[in-house]
Scaffold this motif. Structure first.
Motif, PDB file in Angstrom:
ATOM      1  N   ASP A  51       0.799  -1.195  -0.064  1.00  0.00           N
ATOM      2  CA  ASP A  51       0.013   0.114  -0.125  1.00  0.00           C
ATOM      3  C   ASP A  51       0.876   1.248  -0.034  1.00  0.00           C
ATOM      4  O   ASP A  51       0.287   2.243  -0.674  1.00  0.00           O
ATOM      5  N   VAL A  52       1.863   1.259   0.728  1.00  0.00           N
ATOM      6  CA  VAL A  52       2.798   2.446   0.796  1.00  0.00           C
ATOM      7  C   VAL A  52       3.318   2.890  -0.491  1.00  0.00           C
ATOM      8  O   VAL A  52       3.027   4.037  -0.973  1.00  0.00           O
ATOM      9  N   LYS A  53       3.897   2.228  -1.158  1.00  0.00           N
ATOM     10  CA  LYS A  53       4.461   2.378  -2.347  1.00  0.00           C
ATOM     11  C   LYS A  53       3.532   2.600  -3.488  1.00  0.00           C
ATOM     12  O   LYS A  53       3.643   3.583  -4.241  1.00  0.00           O
ATOM     13  N   ALA A  54       2.319   1.919  -3.300  1.00  0.00           N
ATOM     14  CA  ALA A  54       1.254   2.133  -4.320  1.00  0.00           C
ATOM     15  C   ALA A  54       0.748   3.523  -4.212  1.00  0.00           C
ATOM     16  O   ALA A  54       0.490   4.244  -5.098  1.00  0.00           O
ATOM     17  N   GLN A  55       0.434   4.036  -3.016  1.00  0.00           N
ATOM     18  CA  GLN A  55       0.192   5.358  -2.813  1.00  0.00           C
ATOM     19  C   GLN A  55       1.052   6.414  -3.370  1.00  0.00           C
ATOM     20  O   GLN A  55       0.824   7.494  -3.901  1.00  0.00           O
ATOM     21  N   GLU A  56       2.455   5.961  -3.259  1.00  0.00           N
ATOM     22  CA  GLU A  56       3.372   7.245  -3.859  1.00  0.00           C
ATOM     23  C   GLU A  56       3.186   7.149  -5.082  1.00  0.00           C
ATOM     24  O   GLU A  56       3.375   8.211  -5.822  1.00  0.00           O
ATOM     25  N   ILE A  57       3.030   5.610  -5.824  1.00  0.00           N
ATOM     26  CA  ILE A  57       2.960   6.093  -7.420  1.00  0.00           C
ATOM     27  C   ILE A  57       1.390   6.672  -7.744  1.00  0.00           C
ATOM     28  O   ILE A  57       1.555   7.341  -8.661  1.00  0.00           O
ATOM     29  N   LEU A  58       0.509   6.558  -6.919  1.00  0.00           N
ATOM     30  CA  LEU A  58      -0.649   7.257  -7.368  1.00  0.00           C
ATOM     31  C   LEU A  58      -0.285   8.642  -6.954  1.00  0.00           C
ATOM     32  O   LEU A  58      -0.802   9.634  -7.825  1.00  0.00           O
ATOM     33  N   ARG A  59       0.171   8.998  -5.999  1.00  0.00           N
ATOM     34  CA  ARG A  59       0.755  10.707  -5.867  1.00  0.00           C
ATOM     35  C   ARG A  59       1.498  11.078  -7.219  1.00  0.00           C
ATOM     36  O   ARG A  59       1.216  12.211  -7.626  1.00  0.00           O
ATOM     37  N   ALA A  60       2.277  10.180  -7.581  1.00  0.00           N
ATOM     38  CA  ALA A  60       3.154  10.611  -8.930  1.00  0.00           C
ATOM     39  C   ALA A  60       2.188  10.742 -10.186  1.00  0.00           C
ATOM     40  O   ALA A  60       2.249  11.850 -10.975  1.00  0.00           O
ATOM     41  N   HIS A  61       1.239   9.935 -10.355  1.00  0.00           N
ATOM     42  CA  HIS A  61       0.026  10.129 -11.231  1.00  0.00           C
ATOM     43  C   HIS A  61      -0.585  11.484 -11.100  1.00  0.00           C
ATOM     44  O   HIS A  61      -0.802  12.242 -11.801  1.00  0.00           O
ATOM     45  N   ASN A  62      -0.912  11.479  -9.923  1.00  0.00           N
ATOM     46  CA  ASN A  62      -1.917  12.903  -9.569  1.00  0.00           C
ATOM     47  C   ASN A  62      -1.013  14.055  -9.980  1.00  0.00           C
ATOM     48  O   ASN A  62      -1.680  15.110 -10.622  1.00  0.00           O
ATOM     49  N   SER A  63       0.305  13.958  -9.568  1.00  0.00           N
ATOM     50  CA  SER A  63       0.850  15.404  -9.767  1.00  0.00           C
ATOM     51  C   SER A  63       1.343  15.502 -11.330  1.00  0.00           C
ATOM     52  O   SER A  63       1.233  16.668 -11.782  1.00  0.00           O
ATOM     53  N   ALA A  64       1.418  14.532 -11.847  1.00  0.00           N
ATOM     54  CA  ALA A  64       1.781  14.623 -13.447  1.00  0.00           C
ATOM     55  C   ALA A  64       0.586  15.030 -14.279  1.00  0.00           C
ATOM     56  O   ALA A  64       0.411  16.132 -15.013  1.00  0.00           O
ATOM     57  N   VAL A  65      -0.551  14.626 -13.769  1.00  0.00           N
ATOM     58  CA  VAL A  65      -1.760  14.831 -14.507  1.00  0.00           C
ATOM     59  C   VAL A  65      -2.325  16.435 -14.111  1.00  0.00           C
ATOM     60  O   VAL A  65      -2.690  17.333 -14.739  1.00  0.00           O
ATOM     61  N   ARG A  66      -2.067  16.815 -12.495  1.00  0.00           N
ATOM     62  CA  ARG A  66      -2.501  17.976 -12.377  1.00  0.00           C
ATOM     63  C   ARG A  66      -1.624  19.099 -12.511  1.00  0.00           C
ATOM     64  O   ARG A  66      -2.232  20.358 -13.153  1.00  0.00           O
ATOM     65  N   SER A  67      -0.515  18.809 -12.965  1.00  0.00           N
ATOM     66  CA  SER A  67       0.502  19.650 -13.556  1.00  0.00           C
ATOM     67  C   SER A  67       0.240  20.219 -14.820  1.00  0.00           C
ATOM     68  O   SER A  67       0.125  21.394 -15.415  1.00  0.00           O
ATOM     69  N   ALA A  68      -0.371  19.125 -15.524  1.00  0.00           N
ATOM     70  CA  ALA A  68      -0.621  19.229 -17.153  1.00  0.00           C
ATOM     71  C   ALA A  68      -1.821  20.051 -17.364  1.00  0.00           C
ATOM     72  O   ALA A  68      -2.121  20.844 -18.111  1.00  0.00           O
ATOM     73  N   LEU A  69      -2.807  19.747 -16.283  1.00  0.00           N
ATOM     74  CA  LEU A  69      -3.898  20.506 -16.310  1.00  0.00           C
ATOM     75  C   LEU A  69      -3.773  22.031 -15.989  1.00  0.00           C
ATOM     76  O   LEU A  69      -4.469  23.093 -16.794  1.00  0.00           O
ATOM     77  N   ALA A  70      -2.831  22.379 -15.232  1.00  0.00           N
ATOM     78  CA  ALA A  70      -2.443  23.642 -14.890  1.00  0.00           C
ATOM     79  C   ALA A  70      -1.921  24.439 -16.031  1.00  0.00           C
ATOM     80  O   ALA A  70      -2.210  25.655 -16.413  1.00  0.00           O
ATOM     81  N   ARG A  71      -0.923  23.728 -16.656  1.00  0.00           N
ATOM     82  CA  ARG A  71      -0.486  24.288 -17.875  1.00  0.00           C
ATOM     83  C   ARG A  71      -1.095  24.478 -18.959  1.00  0.00           C
ATOM     84  O   ARG A  71      -1.009  25.540 -19.664  1.00  0.00           O
ATOM     85  N   PHE A  72      -2.168  23.579 -19.274  1.00  0.00           N
ATOM     86  CA  PHE A  72      -3.115  23.676 -20.398  1.00  0.00           C
ATOM     87  C   PHE A  72      -4.541  23.936 -20.283  1.00  0.00           C
ATOM     88  O   PHE A  72      -5.325  23.506 -21.189  1.00  0.00           O
ATOM     89  N   SER A  73      -4.595  24.573 -19.093  1.00  0.00           N
ATOM     90  CA  SER A  73      -5.944  25.222 -18.849  1.00  0.00           C
ATOM     91  C   SER A  73      -7.138  24.157 -18.771  1.00  0.00           C
ATOM     92  O   SER A  73      -8.265  24.226 -19.356  1.00  0.00           O
ATOM     93  N   GLY A  74      -6.800  23.022 -18.100  1.00  0.00           N
ATOM     94  CA  GLY A  74      -7.862  21.873 -17.905  1.00  0.00           C
ATOM     95  C   GLY A  74      -8.397  22.049 -16.576  1.00  0.00           C
ATOM     96  O   GLY A  74      -7.909  22.764 -15.806  1.00  0.00           O
ATOM     97  N   ARG A  75      -9.387  21.402 -16.569  1.00  0.00           N
ATOM     98  CA  ARG A  75     -10.210  21.223 -15.062  1.00  0.00           C
ATOM     99  C   ARG A  75     -10.352  19.799 -14.662  1.00  0.00           C
ATOM    100  O   ARG A  75     -11.113  19.011 -15.398  1.00  0.00           O
ATOM    101  N   GLU A  76      -9.866  19.529 -13.562  1.00  0.00           N
ATOM    102  CA  GLU A  76     -10.057  18.270 -12.707  1.00  0.00           C
ATOM    103  C   GLU A  76     -11.499  18.261 -12.353  1.00  0.00           C
ATOM    104  O   GLU A  76     -12.097  18.857 -11.838  1.00  0.00           O
ATOM    105  N   ILE A  77     -12.186  17.125 -12.700  1.00  0.00           N
ATOM    106  CA  ILE A  77     -13.686  16.980 -12.305  1.00  0.00           C
ATOM    107  C   ILE A  77     -13.796  16.000 -11.292  1.00  0.00           C
ATOM    108  O   ILE A  77     -14.529  16.288 -10.226  1.00  0.00           O
ATOM    109  N   LYS A  78     -13.022  15.029 -11.225  1.00  0.00           N
ATOM    110  CA  LYS A  78     -13.193  14.169 -10.141  1.00  0.00           C
ATOM    111  C   LYS A  78     -12.032  13.082 -10.301  1.00  0.00           C
ATOM    112  O   LYS A  78     -11.363  12.744 -11.234  1.00  0.00           O
ATOM    113  N   HIS A  79     -11.591  12.523  -9.076  1.00  0.00           N
ATOM    114  CA  HIS A  79     -10.839  11.472  -8.965  1.00  0.00           C
ATOM    115  C   HIS A  79     -11.467  10.265  -8.988  1.00  0.00           C
ATOM    116  O   HIS A  79     -12.174   9.956  -8.031  1.00  0.00           O
TER     117      HIS A  79
END
Length: 202
Positions: A51-79
């Motif tokens: 679980d611990v490493k899996a959550q770290e990977i999930l955070r890496a995914h979230n960071s990559a997606v949310r950074s791209a949303l910020a750069r390209f004017s996207g909007r997160e609807i839900k996780h």
């Protein structure tokens, strides 16, 4: 905790529902891009690395997606537990943004070989129904089903997305037609060649 099992997005409420509150629902009135990301094999990954490493990977995914949303004017609807649903008002920006996500994932995997992240992405465009900060309807369903057809490190898009990116420098490859669960008739899909050479394009 990461969720998995069964076909991706089966439980996301991809169709119009809750007609008891029709005043809160409306068609967007403009064509937007709908994006789904999905961590591939999340259940098996959690079992393998804990679980611990899996959550770290999930955070890496979230960071990559949310950074791209910020750069390209996207909007997160839900996780969604092991992915993110997002929208973009400008369809090509969705494709550029998701290409950036996979570049960030590639960089993560190069620096963290012990915690590899594998995601797939699907993009559709249309006029979904908006209700209570969420989106529903056929356009959303198709986006989710297109995502389910992608493999790890792939971005798959519908024909309408491909058409709306005409004239840009974005590159695609025709991947034929696919039967999408719950969608009538075979649907053309295209792969975004985010790391390919120009000779591979359509």
């Amino acid at each position: 905790m990461l969720k998995g099992g069964g076909e991706p997005f089966d439980n996301l409420g991809m169709v119009v529902e809750d007609w008891n509150t029709p005043r809160t629902q409306k068609v967007t009135g403009s064509t937007i891009a709908i994006v789904f990301t999905d961590i591939v094999g999340s259940t098996d990954m959690t079992s393998a690395i804990g679980d611990v490493k899996a959550q770290e990977i999930l955070r890496a995914h979230n960071s990559a997606v949310r950074s791209a949303l910020a750069r390209f004017s996207g909007r997160e609807i839900k996780h969604t537990g092991d992915g993110i649903m997002a929208t973009f008002e400008h369809v090509p920006d969705a494709v550029w943004g998701m290409a950036d996500v996979l570049k960030a994932v590639r960089a993560h995997n190069q620096t963290h070989p012990d915690m590899p992240l594998r995601i797939r992405i699907g993009i559709n465009a249309g006029e979904p129904i908006s209700a209570e900060n969420d989106y529903y309807g056929l356009a959303v369903t198709i986006a989710a089903r297109v995502c389910a057809k992608a493999d790890a490190d792939q971005i798959m898009v519908s024909q309408v997305v491909r058409d709306m990116c005409e004239g840009t420098e974005l590159r695609f490859a025709d991947r034929g037609t696919e039967t999408l669960k719950g969608i009538k008739g075979p649907q053309p899909i295209h792969e975004v060649l985010w790391g390919a050479s120009p000779s591979e394009t359509e």
